[in-house]
Structures are given as C-alpha cells and as structure tokens.
Design a protein around this motif. Structure first.
Motif, mmCIF file in Angstrom:
data_model
loop_
_atom_site.group_PDB
_atom_site.id
_atom_site.type_symbol
_atom_site.label_atom_id
_atom_site.label_comp_id
_atom_site.label_asym_id
_atom_site.label_seq_id
_atom_site.Cartn_x
_atom_site.Cartn_y
_atom_site.Cartn_z
ATOM 1 N N GLY A 1 0.823 -1.203 0.000
ATOM 2 C CA GLY A 1 0.000 0.000 0.000
ATOM 3 C C GLY A 1 0.857 1.252 0.000
ATOM 4 O O GLY A 1 0.590 2.205 -0.727
ATOM 5 N N GLY A 2 1.917 1.226 0.791
ATOM 6 C CA GLY A 2 2.786 2.401 0.890
ATOM 7 C C GLY A 2 3.451 2.708 -0.426
ATOM 8 O O GLY A 2 3.484 3.866 -0.872
ATOM 9 N N ILE A 3 3.965 1.669 -1.078
ATOM 10 C CA ILE A 3 4.636 1.891 -2.363
ATOM 11 C C ILE A 3 3.646 2.398 -3.400
ATOM 12 O O ILE A 3 3.896 3.383 -4.117
ATOM 13 C CB ILE A 3 5.309 0.589 -2.848
ATOM 14 N N SER A 4 2.487 1.747 -3.435
ATOM 15 C CA SER A 4 1.483 2.189 -4.410
ATOM 16 C C SER A 4 1.108 3.637 -4.138
ATOM 17 O O SER A 4 1.006 4.459 -5.048
ATOM 18 C CB SER A 4 0.239 1.322 -4.320
ATOM 19 N N GLY A 5 0.915 3.968 -2.853
ATOM 20 C CA GLY A 5 0.554 5.337 -2.489
ATOM 21 C C GLY A 5 1.609 6.318 -2.961
ATOM 22 O O GLY A 5 1.300 7.350 -3.558
ATOM 23 N N ALA A 6 2.864 5.973 -2.716
ATOM 24 C CA ALA A 6 3.953 6.871 -3.107
ATOM 25 C C ALA A 6 3.952 7.079 -4.615
ATOM 26 O O ALA A 6 4.118 8.202 -5.112
ATOM 27 C CB ALA A 6 5.284 6.291 -2.654
ATOM 28 N N LEU A 7 3.737 5.993 -5.349
ATOM 29 C CA LEU A 7 3.760 6.109 -6.813
ATOM 30 C C LEU A 7 2.560 6.922 -7.309
ATOM 31 O O LEU A 7 2.684 7.704 -8.250
ATOM 32 C CB LEU A 7 3.765 4.718 -7.448
ATOM 33 N N ILE A 8 1.426 6.729 -6.663
ATOM 34 C CA ILE A 8 0.238 7.486 -7.095
ATOM 35 C C ILE A 8 0.453 8.979 -6.849
ATOM 36 O O ILE A 8 0.162 9.809 -7.703
ATOM 37 C CB ILE A 8 -1.020 6.959 -6.372
ATOM 38 N N LEU A 9 1.019 9.312 -5.682
ATOM 39 C CA LEU A 9 1.291 10.717 -5.402
ATOM 40 C C LEU A 9 2.206 11.311 -6.465
ATOM 41 O O LEU A 9 2.052 12.456 -6.874
ATOM 42 C CB LEU A 9 1.956 10.865 -4.030
ATOM 43 N N ARG A 10 3.177 10.529 -6.869
ATOM 44 C CA ARG A 10 4.122 11.017 -7.868
ATOM 45 C C ARG A 10 3.534 11.080 -9.280
ATOM 46 O O ARG A 10 4.128 11.672 -10.164
ATOM 47 C CB ARG A 10 5.357 10.123 -7.896
ATOM 48 N N SER A 11 2.410 10.427 -9.490
ATOM 49 C CA SER A 11 1.901 10.394 -10.864
ATOM 50 C C SER A 11 0.779 11.401 -11.090
ATOM 51 O O SER A 11 0.400 11.647 -12.229
ATOM 52 C CB SER A 11 1.434 8.983 -11.228
ATOM 53 N N ALA A 12 0.248 11.989 -10.008
ATOM 54 C CA ALA A 12 -0.777 13.003 -10.211
ATOM 55 C C ALA A 12 -0.079 14.340 -10.456
ATOM 56 O O ALA A 12 0.667 14.799 -9.611
ATOM 57 C CB ALA A 12 -1.662 13.102 -8.975
ATOM 58 N N PRO A 13 -0.278 14.949 -11.640
ATOM 59 C CA PRO A 13 0.451 16.191 -11.925
ATOM 60 C C PRO A 13 0.049 17.292 -10.938
ATOM 61 O O PRO A 13 -1.112 17.407 -10.559
ATOM 62 C CB PRO A 13 0.030 16.535 -13.348
ATOM 63 N N MET A 14 1.041 18.086 -10.561
ATOM 64 C CA MET A 14 0.812 19.103 -9.543
ATOM 65 C C MET A 14 -0.218 20.146 -9.945
ATOM 66 O O MET A 14 -0.949 20.655 -9.116
ATOM 67 C CB MET A 14 2.122 19.799 -9.217
ATOM 68 N N PHE A 15 -0.262 20.476 -11.237
ATOM 69 C CA PHE A 15 -1.228 21.520 -11.618
ATOM 70 C C PHE A 15 -2.660 21.014 -11.454
ATOM 71 O O PHE A 15 -3.576 21.768 -11.148
ATOM 72 C CB PHE A 15 -0.978 22.015 -13.039
ATOM 73 N N TRP A 16 -2.817 19.711 -11.599
ATOM 74 C CA TRP A 16 -4.157 19.139 -11.458
ATOM 75 C C TRP A 16 -4.554 19.044 -9.987
ATOM 76 O O TRP A 16 -5.632 19.494 -9.594
ATOM 77 C CB TRP A 16 -4.200 17.757 -12.118
#
Lengths: 326, 539, 578
Positions: A131-146
C-alpha cells in the motif's frame, strides 16, 4: 583533494560561460524583436528604433555579446524591457518568493518521506508495504497543476478555508522580505500550494529510502545489532537508517536545484509570484535581460549543488537511484 | 452470362453518369488557388481570436479554398505581421484606448503612407482618394465637416474591404454591489475609468476602494510609460488640463477654460489655487514646463501628440498659449488630455528621465489622489488628496490595487470579496458564474477597439477586392459573437465602432454571413470550381 | 533478446500491480488506436441544442420552463384573449387553449416566422411568401410572392399586415380598402391566392429587411434593419427619423399612445403618442421580441436567456436561469409566455445522457476529448521516451567507456541540461517554430536524457573493469564492438527500465506543457483539456471538466511506474523482495 575541488570549480565556471553564451545567442537570434509589441501601442518604426537604441539593441550582435559578458563580470545584469527596472532586484524578489514556497514543501517531504521509507523497509512483504509503495507512486503520478486545481476548487472555493491565490492579503506593512513571510497570513496562503508540492515530492525520498534500507539491512552489522538484542525500532531508525540516508540527501540537493526554476504550473494555478513564471514570461515577451539573468541564477545554483553532490559521490561508493527527479 | 451483363450494366451505370457529370461541368483550367494561411493568436493568449480563426477557416473551405490556421505566440505574430508582412491573412486587434476615440488613429491604419515594414498598415492598402480624405479630415477643425469626411472614408474602406473588421468585444467587468455603489461606466474603459474613484460611495465602514488588476504598470515614470496600466494608474495622482467625461466629452479639469484664439493658437487658463501633493502651488509655468519637458525629452509614445506644437508661452499670470504649426483636429481631446502636469520644481533637476531607477522616480502630482505605496508585482496604494479642488465629491479614503497573476486570479478575488471591482474584462466562461453570485453586479460596455482580419493586398487572391468581399461575407459574425462572446459584442464593419456614435457611419456595406453571395462575388471575379469543389483562380 | 523479453513478461505477469499497470496501458493503447470509433463526438465540434420550448412568467421570481414541447424551434407566439398560438420551423403551428399544446397540421414545411392574432383574424407568415389565415375556426394556407421571406405579421379587426426581407410589405383583409383608396399609381402588385384571399403589395420605401410590425386602433408601426421605423396609418406608409441606427427587431403597440420597440444591443424605444424615445434597459445583448399588455406593463426577450419586464417606467431583468435564445413573446392578463429556442450551445452540461463526461463551455464533448487525448499522451510519451533513452544510453555508454576527457566533456553537457528548466526551454522552442506536438517531443527529448545518461554511465563504469571486457579487447575487438556488442547487452535491463521511467516523465511533461498552452492546436491532450478548463474560468464549477483528464494522467503514469518497478527487479536484482 584541493586540486580536485579547484579543477571541478574551474569546470563549473567554464560550463557557466558556455551556458551564458548559448543562451545569449539563442535568445537574440531565436526570439522575436522585443520592441514589436510597441507597434500596437501606436509607435512608428522610427520611434521603435529609438527605443531599441536605448536598450542597446541597435548594435551588432557580437558587440552586444561582449558588452553583456563584461557587464555580467562586473555584476551588472541589465534592465528589464518589460519592467523598465534593473533585473537584479526583480530576479532576487522572485527567487525569494519561489524559495519561500518550495523550501518548506521540499524539506517537509524529505523529512517525512525517509521516515515512511524506513517503515516500508521494516514491514517488508506486508500489506503496508504494498500500500505504501502504491501510495507513493500514485502521489508522484498526479500532476501538480491538477492536484492544485482540485485543491483550489475544493478547499479554496467550495469550502472557502484557504485563500486561492497570491502570497498574502493586502494591504500589509513589511520592512523587508522576512517580515513578509514570517506571518500567520503568509502561512495561511502557503498551506495549499505547499501541501500540493510536498505530497508530490514525498514519494521519491520514501522509495529511495526504502530501497537503500533493503540493501543496508542485508549487511553484516545489522545482524550484529540483532545479536546484541536491540529492539527492532532502534535498529531501524538509529542504525540502519543513518547509513541509508546519503542517497536521499543527494537527491535532496538535485531536487532543490531544480526547484530554483520553480514549478511554473504551480505558480500559475496559485498565482504565486515566483521565478518560474517570471522566466517563462520573460522568454515569451523576449525580455532578454530578465530571461538571461533568471536562467543564469538557476544555472549557477544547479552547478553549485552538482559540484557538492559530485564531491560527495567521489567520497562514497556510488549508489544508484532510479526514479530520480528529472 | 446474365451475371456478366448485369455487372457491365452496373459498371456503366456507375461510370457513365460520372462522365456526363464531368462533361456537364467543364473542368477549370489553370491552377487551383494555393493554400491560404490564417494567422491568429494562441489559445492561451486569446481563446476568442483562436476559435474565430477556425470558424472562419471552415467557412472559407466551404467556398473551395484550402485554409490552414496557424496560431502563434503573440510576439511572433506581431513580428510576422508588422515587421515582415509575411502573411496571407491575420487576425489581430486594436485596443480601444481613450485617445483612439478620435478617429485619427484607426483611420490612419488604412493610410497609404503607413505601408512600410513596421508601420500600421501591414496589409498594404493604398487608395489615393482615401489618403486625400485622411489628410483633409486631420486638418479640419470644424467637427461636423470633419465628420462628413470621416463618414465618407468609412464607406470607401467598407467597399474596398482591405481589413475585415470582425467584431467589437464588450468590456464585461464586475463589481461588488454590497461594498460600494455609484460606479461610473464609460465606453471603452468600462468601470476602470478615472471617474469611478471620484464618484463611488462606500456602503460599509471600509472606505478603501480595492481594485484587482491582472497586470501592473510597466513603469510609473510618467514620461516613459507605454502601457494603459501605467497611464490608468498615474492619471489618478497627476492632473491633466482636460479630462474626458464619462460621456467622452472633453471637459477642462486642471484648466479653468480653453479658448481657441484661431485654428493654430489655443489658450489654456490654468485653474487657480491648485497645489501639488508636496504643498507647492501649480502654476502656468509648471504647465509650460511640463509640455516643453515632454517635447524636449522626446519619448516615443507622446511624440505624435506633441509633434505639431511650435511653441508654448505664458500669457498673463495664469494662461498658457500653445502655438501650433498646423491646425490639429484632435489637439484638445487628445493632446491636452494625455499629458500629466508635472511639478517643475522637482523635474527641472532631472536631466535624463529615461535613466531614473524605479525608486528614484518622483511621484508628486497634483491629482485628486496622492501616491502612497507600490510593491512591484503585488500591490499599490493611493490616498485621497484632501486639498484637491475636486476633493469634496470624493467619498473614499483611497484606492488599493491588487495585482494578480492573471484574469483568473482577479476573478477569484472578486468572487471571494477580496476586491471591490475588476480592472479587466472577464472571460466569457466567467460571466455566467459572476451573474449567479449575489454580491456581484456584472457590467457590459461596448468597446471602440476592434478585432480584424487583415488581408495582405500584395498577395493573390487578396489583391482583388471582390475576393476580399466574398471572404468577408463568409464570416459568420453573429455566431462568433453568440457562441464565443456569450452574445456580448457587436458585429463589426467599420474601424470606427458604433459606440463611437458621433464618428461611426451606420450606413456602410455590411458583410452579413451569406455564402451564396460569396460564391456570386467569386464568380464575378472570374473564379471557377472543379468537380470536387476546389476553387480555381482566373487566368 | 527473445529470452530477455520473456523474462520481462514473466516478471510483469507475476507482479500484481505491474500486471494491472500493463493491462491499463494495453487498454489505453486500444483506446488510442480506436479513438475515432470510441469517441461519441468530434472533439472539436461545438454541440448545439435546438427545440421548441416555452417559458411561463406568471411571477418573475419563479419562471417555469416547459421544455421541448416539439423538436422544432419556435419563432413566434401570440395570444387572442382565449388561446395561444405558436409557430416555428418546418411549418410547425401549435395551439393551446387549456393546458396542452396541440399541433395543428397544415401539411406545409416552410419555416413560419411571425404570428399575430386579433378578435376577427389571425395570421402567420414565413418563408417562401407563406401566409396562413385564421378565420376563427380553421387555418387556411396561402402563398404570396415565393421569392420573399416574410418575417413578421400584424393584424387587427380583420386587417392584416405582413412584412419581410428587403423592405417587402403586404396588406390584406380590411386594410385593402384603405390601400386601394390611395393614388392608384402608387399601388403595388395585387395577389389573388388560390383560396380566394386578396393581398396587395405596399411600397415601404425602404430596401432593408423589416423585422417587426404592430397594429392598434388603426395606427401601425413597422421596424427593421439599421433603426428603420415606419408608421402606418390609413393605408399610408411614412418613414420616421429614427433616434438609433442599430437593427430593430420587434415592435408592439398597446394603444395609440403606448408602444415599445426593441432591437440589437439592448435597444429599447418607447412611443408616447407623438414620438419614439430611447429608453434605458438592463440588457446589453440583442433583444428579439417585445409584447406590451398594458400601458405600464410589457415583456421583452432575447438571446442567452435574457428576459426583462417593464413595470411603470422601469425594466427589471428576470433571471431565467437558462441559456436559451428566446424568439417570441406574448402576454395575457395573468402573465407572459416566451417561446424559443434557436439553436444554442449545450454549454457546461453535466455528465450523463448524450455526453458521458459532460460538455465544455463551448459545448464540446469532454469524453471524446479525453479519448483523443490518449493518443497525444501515448505518442508523445513513447517518442520522447525513445529519444531520451537513445540519447541518454549512448551518452552514458560512451562517457562511461572512454572515460577521461570524453567523459568530462559529456558530463559537463549533462550538467548544462540540469541547469535548464523545461517550461521556459519549451517556450523558446515554440518561439523558434510553431506550437505543436513536435515542439513538446523535442523539448522533453532534448532536455531530459540527463538522468538516463548519468545512470547508464555509472553502470558502464563498473562494467568496464570486468574481465570479460578486457578479454574482448585482448581478442582484438574494436572499441565500438566492445561497447555495443559486449557492454550494451549488460545494461539493457537498465535501459528498458529507463525507457519506462522516461515515458512516465514524458507523459507528465507533455501534460504540463499543454497545460501552459504550448500544446498542439486542435489536437486534444489531457493537459490541453485542463488548460481550456482553466482558461474558460468555468473549472471552478465544472468538476466534470477537471477530474477525468487528471485521473487519466494519473492512471497512465502510475501504470508505467508499476511496470518500471517490476523491471527494476531485473535491472537490479538486489532489490528483489524474496
């Protein structure tokens, strides 16, 4: 050792000169004439020529280049066409604004990220890790402007909890820069954008920390610690983590270097008067002095940090990080 | 066998009509018209012009042209248009600044002497008849006679159609109707005019009017500013001899009276008892100094306004006499209303005002408000000048200006109540949201600036006025306005906008959307079409 | 190579998140390839709606919309004291006496543009000189000059007036006597229609289109293009000096002393028995129709849902809450009815129905934009990532293998690349060329190979000292052969990993640059959609415009991340979880 440092310093200065030269010619030859916008103000070609002459744009390009180099060496960065004011002040202001946003966000994520990373390494193989790894990757994949737009929409407009733009409420009284940022009002403005940036940056140190921790945990001294009957928490945070921290610090230096240029999109979404947007618009309006000075500042800081990182690398066995910030 | 016959029959049925069809419509000779490129702004610079270009291109393609739309960054677009004149057709706009209410500037954009590289007539329209009338109107002091000439010029331009005036976009702005009332609305400037701060009445204890702007002054050096953002800010703390009323009539302001002795001699009686913000009196000498200082320093922006002044003298104790080289129709409305009165005792010592650093620029004027604070990129503040002759009607303590990164920021400021009014128009998508907010009143005012499609008359097929007319008939102005501007705009036919009612000619040719009419005109010009509908130029 | 790919496949297959990511990417590729089939609309198409609706205004605070009564748009409506008649497109004519509209079928298909009812007569007019007469019981279809489009009608006590394009004007019924009493030389053509009706053309003296007409107590007014105002009395038409020059669209007289005319740009004129005077109204768009039901009461309607009501001397705007373009108005003693509607943009429609993800402020279909956006994301992502990897891998290989001066120079170039920020760099490229997909690929490709180069270099550095490399050199292999045949295959897993990481980055970078408006015109990308949402100002309410593109960026990037994590295990076995 001194020899190496001096050599690298010399290389950095040489690199800097190359950057300045390339940018100078790229801007002068590639960008549109900065005085062309004056036509729509109703200026005749003769009047424009006079304005161009005032900014020294009527001289040959090599003459301009040598004047520019001489000025840079003497610390004279020129006058912005757009603001009609010395560039140094503008770039300095914007740089501080950017840092006031980026530094807290980055530092917090590099504080929290590694701690979480240790936890993931410790709970290896568990659901928490996945869960932690997936969470980290999801955070990194949502563009900041969005995420920024969503944050403004939900917390700024729907709930009205936070201001949606700018750095402070007007009018305010401030004697100098630090008066401006050490206020509750500034903090109130900072929370949304800093959270958005911080969450985006959180994933990387977390993953790097986890990866290096896994390597460190395989080493002998950990077994030694276990043998001595230390508590797992103590082993993890006091011994293993300390040894795994270096790659994270390296990545921190790179991230800060890139952050000097600001995050143009975050500055757009939150109307933050930072250096990134200023640079972007300076190029857009062919404001050569402003564009050159801001590129120069960014380059100088990145080169300096690179130098520091390289020196750290030369001392240490290079550990490789994969998902490094680009 | 039967199957084969059927097959042949089917084949014949398919082929023969094709021949008959082709035979019936003679294939045109020569080359099809080359692909036309329409240049426009990028979507982020202006979504209206961007979308309009595609809508127009679609209609032109229906006429058989091949059209390519090329959106460009604004500075590249200007360079291509003005400096290189390297275009087929370009969509750009002229903003409606108050000094352009006088038709001189807009009519001048079609003047034959403005066709050089970098000048205002990049399309290359030259019509000696028009040019003659242009000179005549600029020397005509009698307004009614001048009006007749201006009307005739518009009629000529509409028929020759070198520039297709597309539409006038309304200035749609909003204000917070729970904090202030009595806003003044002015054509071309909407709410952000010089009268609003003088007239508004606060409805709450907050007596500072807060204005949100998406841009800030390029400089607050009154000689050096070239943007409306500089001007609209500075005119609040500098006075001018003449201000234009909300109805856009010139009224003496810092002048007591203006007397035209003859066509080339104008006396201005300076209002008595005025002081600068530092306590020094405003005198006729200050006025003379100001105009001479502007002329001597010769800044590009003001040169056209001042170039016809031959000499300035102080006559009597409070009168300044302007001697002009030639009669200038726009002297009072433009020249006297554009130049701010500077304190001679401060500026006389400044030898080269162009070199002033931002914090060295004097900010002492004699206007109804006085300069207080300016943080670049963020914030400006003016306070009411209690000793001003007009101070009695001012109901507020001062004006706060907040600078936002873009119009989206300004709009958010209005919605959240951070600002009391906007200085810049809303985007069409914001209008409806603003109308639904209880505390916002939306104001829509016509503009006298215009958006135009300029044809390059040096190139085929735009050198033929019939083709230009045909292309203009293919522009669906009503849909552009209805869809892109939410109905808040007016179709354009003349460089002088209808809101500029005195000078506008309402009886000129209107190019209302009519593709059949376009085809007729193209046929008349000798154009033909092949069987696929592609258009061919006459031999 | 085949075995290598097989290893990759097995790794992905055995790792659940990576497999999920792989499936997501596969679906995206399928969507991108099938975009024209999957998309429900052309993403650039502005979608309109058009139907016949009525809006009832009994109480200005609570208007009531009767939506889509008929599919045809309605142009005009009239009230005769006991019933409403509305006419519209394709010969539609509707009557309503109680609570329901009923279609009256006359088997005509011309668009009807005007209707007028009075105690003795009623008429409707339209395209192709079509005139419909009402004799109190039934409608009779007649036809005047076929080449003329009639735009408006007026009737009173059996007298009828029809006006239309290019100044055309016809009188019929009891008005004929007055017309024919005039100077016979001035008489226009006479029409005997098939059903026995008699009409006569009247010379209006103008050539512009006539848009509206009204009759009351023997007095009539006709209005039209460019402020045209004509007065009708006793068969005589006389032009009045107009106080305005904008088009007038509709006119309504209550009696000889009270009347209103409306036109473009919010124009309102009031007739006080002796002259027309301009009046201030709250609407700035074009006003299409006006109806006066009392000396101090009237309704006027226009485009974009504009409605205003006159009470005494003051117009008040009614907030209809609908963005429809209204055309016709009528009023009874109790209230008003407004009909329409012309085709209007189906703007900011929430998800559901015809538009799965809703529409933009210009009525564009967001679902189709998102579908087409996958193409841009994948194309840019793949080509840019390929470019990044090819440049980066080669620089890394050469730099790590040759070391020394070559390495030093190449690594300084890498330093330079780190010192240049992406967005301004892309802006420079746009100014050098034109905004487009190529610029974005170039910007990402030219700038971001820096990390790949560094990583490959460090791996090559550690490989270059290995025995097999030395052996190859001793065996007489050239540098290039050693580099590309012996060393390169060993860094291949890392190269593949970098390709995946670069792709994730390129997709984000593309979205970022498109969000700043540097994207290709008219080709949708997820970043462009968000850019437009923000630019329009509507993003703060239209959540359906903001969420889908962002979620898709997120899914795509995270899928690639998951895949790259699986590859990481091959590239760096030390990270293996076992």
């Amino acid at each position: 050792m001194h020899h190496v440092v001096l050599k690298r310093l010399g290389q950095a200065i040489f690199t800097m000169w190359i950057i300045l030269t390339v940018l100078f010619f790229l801007f002068r030859l590639g960008l549109p004439d900065p005085t062309v916008a004056l036509v729509s103000e109703g200026l005749s070609p003769e009047d424009r020529a006079r304005i161009a002459a005032r900014f020294g744009l009527d001289r040959g390009i090599f003459t301009q280049y040598f004047i520019y180099l001489r000025n840079v060496l003497s610390g004279e960065l020129g006058r912005s066409f757009h603001y009609n004011a010395p560039v140094a002040g503008i770039v300095g202001d914007r740089f501080l604004n950017t840092m006031a946003l980026m530094l807290p966000a980055i530092l917090i994520s590099y504080l929290v990220g590694p701690l979480l990373g240790v936890l993931l390494a410790w709970k290896r193989g568990s659901r928490l890790e996945v869960g932690g790894i997936s969470g980290a990757l999801i955070l990194r994949s949502a563009p900041m402007f969005w995420t920024g737009m969503l944050a403004v929409m939900v917390f700024g407009i729907w709930f009205g909890w936070f201001p949606t733009s700018g750095m402070r409420t007007f009018p305010y009284e401030a004697a100098h820069f630090f008066d401006k940022i050490f206020t509750l009002d500034f903090l109130h403005h900072l929370i949304l954008p800093a959270t958005v940036i911080g969450l985006y940056y959180l994933g990387l140190p977390m993953l790097i920390m986890r990866n290096t921790m896994l390597e460190v945990l395989g080493e002998n001294f950990i077994e030694f610690c276990q043998a001595r009957g230390m508590s797992p928490a103590r082993i993890m945070y006091a011994h293993a983590a300390r040894n795994a921290l270096l790659p994270v610090i390296t990545q921190l230096a790179i991230t800060i270097g890139l952050a000097v240029g600001g995050q143009v999109v975050v500055e757009v979404v939150f109307s933050w008067p930072g250096l990134g947007l200023e640079m972007f618009n300076a190029v857009r309006t062919s404001d050569y002095p402003l564009a050159q000075a801001s590129f120069m500042l960014m380059a100088a800081i990145v080169l300096m940090l690179n130098l520091v990182v390289d020196l750290i690398y030369s001392w240490l066995d290079p550990r490789v990080t994969y998902t490094a910030a680009r | 066998m039967i199957r084969r016959i059927t097959a042949i029959a089917v084949a014949l049925l398919l082929v023969v009509p094709a021949f008959v069809f082709a035979g019936g419509q003679a294939e045109p000779e020569g080359e099809p018209v080359q692909e036309l490129t329409v240049y426009t702004t990028t979507e982020s610079y202006d979504p209206i012009r961007y979308e309009a270009a595609f809508m127009i291109a679609d209609a032109w393609e229906e006429l058989g042209f091949q059209v390519n739309v090329s959106p460009m960054e604004f500075s590249s677009l200007l360079q291509l248009f003005y400096d290189e004149q390297n275009f087929d057709a370009t969509i750009l706009g002229w903003s409606g600044r108050v000094d352009r209410l006088d038709p001189q500037h807009f009519l001048g954009t079609l003047h034959g002497e403005q066709t050089d590289l970098g000048a205002n007539n990049p399309g290359g329209y030259v019509n000696p008849e028009y040019d003659e009338l242009f000179v005549a109107q600029s020397r005509e002091f009698d307004a009614d006679r001048r009006r007749e000439i201006v009307m005739e010029m518009q009629a000529i331009a509409a028929d020759d159609n070198p520039v297709d005036v597309l539409f006038y976009r309304d200035e749609v702005v909003g204000y917070n109707d729970t904090t202030f009332t009595d806003f003044v609305v002015m054509a071309g400037e909407s709410l952000y005019n010089e009268w609003t701060p003088l007239e508004v009445t606060p409805l709450t204890d907050d007596r500072m009017l807060t204005i949100g702007t998406p841009q800030e002054p390029d400089t607050i050096n009154p000689l050096d500013s070239t943007s409306v953002w500089g001007w609209k800010f500075m005119r609040m703390y500098y006075d001018k001899l003449v201000r234009l009323s909300p109805e856009i009539e010139p009224i003496p302001y810092a002048a007591e009276e203006i007397i035209d002795i003859d066509d080339t001699t104008i006396d201005v009686v300076v209002r008595s008892g005025m002081t600068f913000h530092d306590g020094e009196p405003v005198t006729a000498e200050d006025v003379k100094f100001t105009y001479e200082y502007f002329i001597d320093n010769d800044f590009a922006y003001f040169r056209p306004f001042l170039s016809d002044i031959e000499s300035i003298e102080v006559v009597g104790s409070d009168t300044v006499r302007f001697n002009l080289a030639e009669p200038v129709a726009s002297f009072i409305t433009v020249t006297l209303s554009q130049i701010p009165i500077l304190p001679g005792h401060i500026w006389a010592d400044i030898e080269n005002p162009a070199d002033l650093a931002p914090d060295e620029i004097p900010t002492v004027g004699s206007g109804p408000f006085r300069f207080d604070q300016y943080d670049r990129g963020e914030y400006k503040r003016l306070l009411t000048f209690e000793d001003h002759f007009d101070a009695d009607r001012i109901q507020i303590d001062g004006i706060d200006y907040i600078v936002y990164a873009d119009s989206e920021g300004v709009f958010t400021g209005l919605v959240t109540g951070e600002i009391d009014m906007t200085a810049w128009r809303m985007e069409p998508g914001q209008i409806e949201i603003a109308e639904d907010e209880d505390h916002i009143t939306v104001v829509s005012v016509g503009d006298f600036g215009y958006y135009h499609m300029t044809y390059n008359l040096r190139r085929e097929p735009f050198n033929d006025h019939l083709v230009r007319q045909a292309l203009s008939y293919a522009v669906d102005r009503d849909t552009i306005i209805d869809v892109l501007l939410q109905g808040l705009g007016e179709p354009g036919y003349s460089v002088v906008a209808p809101i500029n009612a005195f000078w506008h000619n309402p009886d000129i040719t209107r190019y209302t959307y009519d593709l059949d009419r376009s085809r007729e005109l193209l046929e008349e010009a000798g154009y033909t079409w092949d069987s696929e509908g592609r258009i061919y130029a006459p031999n | 190579m085949k075995r290598f790919l097989l290893t990759i496949w097995k790794t992905i297959r055995s790792d659940t998140p990576a497999f999920a990511g792989f499936c997501a990417v596969a679906v995206l590729i399928a969507v991108a390839l099938g975009a024209p089939i999957i998309a429900t609309h052309d993403p650039n198409e502005m979608n309109y709606r058009a139907e016949g609706s009525a809006l009832w205004i009994d109480d200005p605070e609570a208007v009531e919309l009767e939506e889509s009564i008929v599919p045809e748009t309605l142009r005009s409506v009239a009230w005769d004291g006991s019933r409403y008649v509305a006419v519209g497109e394709s010969g539609t004519i509707l009557g309503r006496s109680e609570t329901d509209w009923e279609r009256i079928d006359l088997a005509i298909d011309e668009t009807l543009r005007g209707v007028s009812l009075s105690a003795q007569a009623g008429l409707a007019v339209g395209d192709g000189g079509r005139v419909l007469l009402f004799d109190g019981e039934a409608w009779i279809a007649e036809q005047l000059d076929e080449s003329i489009t009639l735009l408006a009608a007026a009737s009173e006590d059996g007298g009828m007036l029809a006006v239309g394009e290019r100044g055309s004007m016809y009188a019929g019924g009891t008005l004929l006597d007055a017309v024919e009493r005039l100077d016979p030389a001035a008489l226009g053509a006479s029409f005997e229609t098939e059903t026995g009706g008699r009409w006569r053309q009247v010379n209006s003296g103008v050539t512009g289109d006539l848009h509206g007409a009204t009759l009351s107590d023997g007095l009539g007014f006709i209005v039209g293009e460019r402020g045209t105002l004509l007065r009708w009395e006793n068969g005589r038409v006389e032009s009045i000096d107009s106080p305005i020059f904008r088009d007038l669209n509709s006119v309504s007289l209550y009696d000889r002393d009270n009347g209103l005319a409306v036109g473009d740009r919010g124009t309102v004129l009031r007739w006080n028995g002796t002259e027309w005077r301009e009046m201030q109204g709250p609407i700035s768009r074009n006003i299409r129709s006006v109806t006066m039901t009392a000396p101090d009461r009237a309704v006027a309607v226009g485009t974009h849902g504009d409605i205003m009501i006159l009470e005494g001397d003051v117009w008040t705007r009614v907030r209809s809450g609908y963005d429809r373009h209204f055309r016709g108005s009528a009023g009874s003693d109790t209230g008003f009815v407004v009909v329409g509607t012309d085709p209007y943009i189906n703007a900011l429609s929430p998800p559901g129905g015809e538009h799965l993800f809703g529409t933009t402020h210009n009525g564009r279909d967001i679902f189709s934009q998102v579908v087409y956006g996958s193409r841009t994301a994948l194309i840019v992502g793949f080509i840019a990532a390929l470019m990044v990897t090819v440049i980066g891998a080669n620089v890394g290989l050469i730099s790590g293998y040759f070391k020394g001066r070559t390495d030093s120079v190449l690594m300084r170039i890498v330093d330079i690349m780190y010192a240049i920020p992406l967005e301004p760099f892309a802006m420079v490229l746009v100014l050098l060329g034109r905004p487009g997909i190529g610029i974005i690929i170039l910007a990402v490709g030219l700038l971001t190979w820096r990390t790949t180069a560094r990583l490959i270099r460090s791996q090559v550095l550690s490989l270059a000292g290995r025995p097999f490399v030395k052996a190859a050199r001793v065996a007489g292999s050239g540098h290039l052969r050693v580099l590309y045949v012996h060393i390169a295959p060993n860094v291949l897993p890392l190269v593949f990993l970098q390709l995946a990481v670069a792709m994730a980055f390129a997709i984000t970078a593309e979205a970022t640059l498109s969000f700043l408006g540097l994207g290709p015109p008219r080709l949708y990308s997820w970043g462009t959609i968000l850019h437009q949402a923000r630019l329009s100002g509507a993003w703060r309410i239209a959540w359906w415009w903001v969420i889908p593109p962002g979620v898709l960026i997120m899914i795509t990037v995270v899928s690639v991340f998951f895949i790259s994590r699986a590859l990481e295990v091959i590239a760096n076995p030390r990270l293996s979880r076992s």
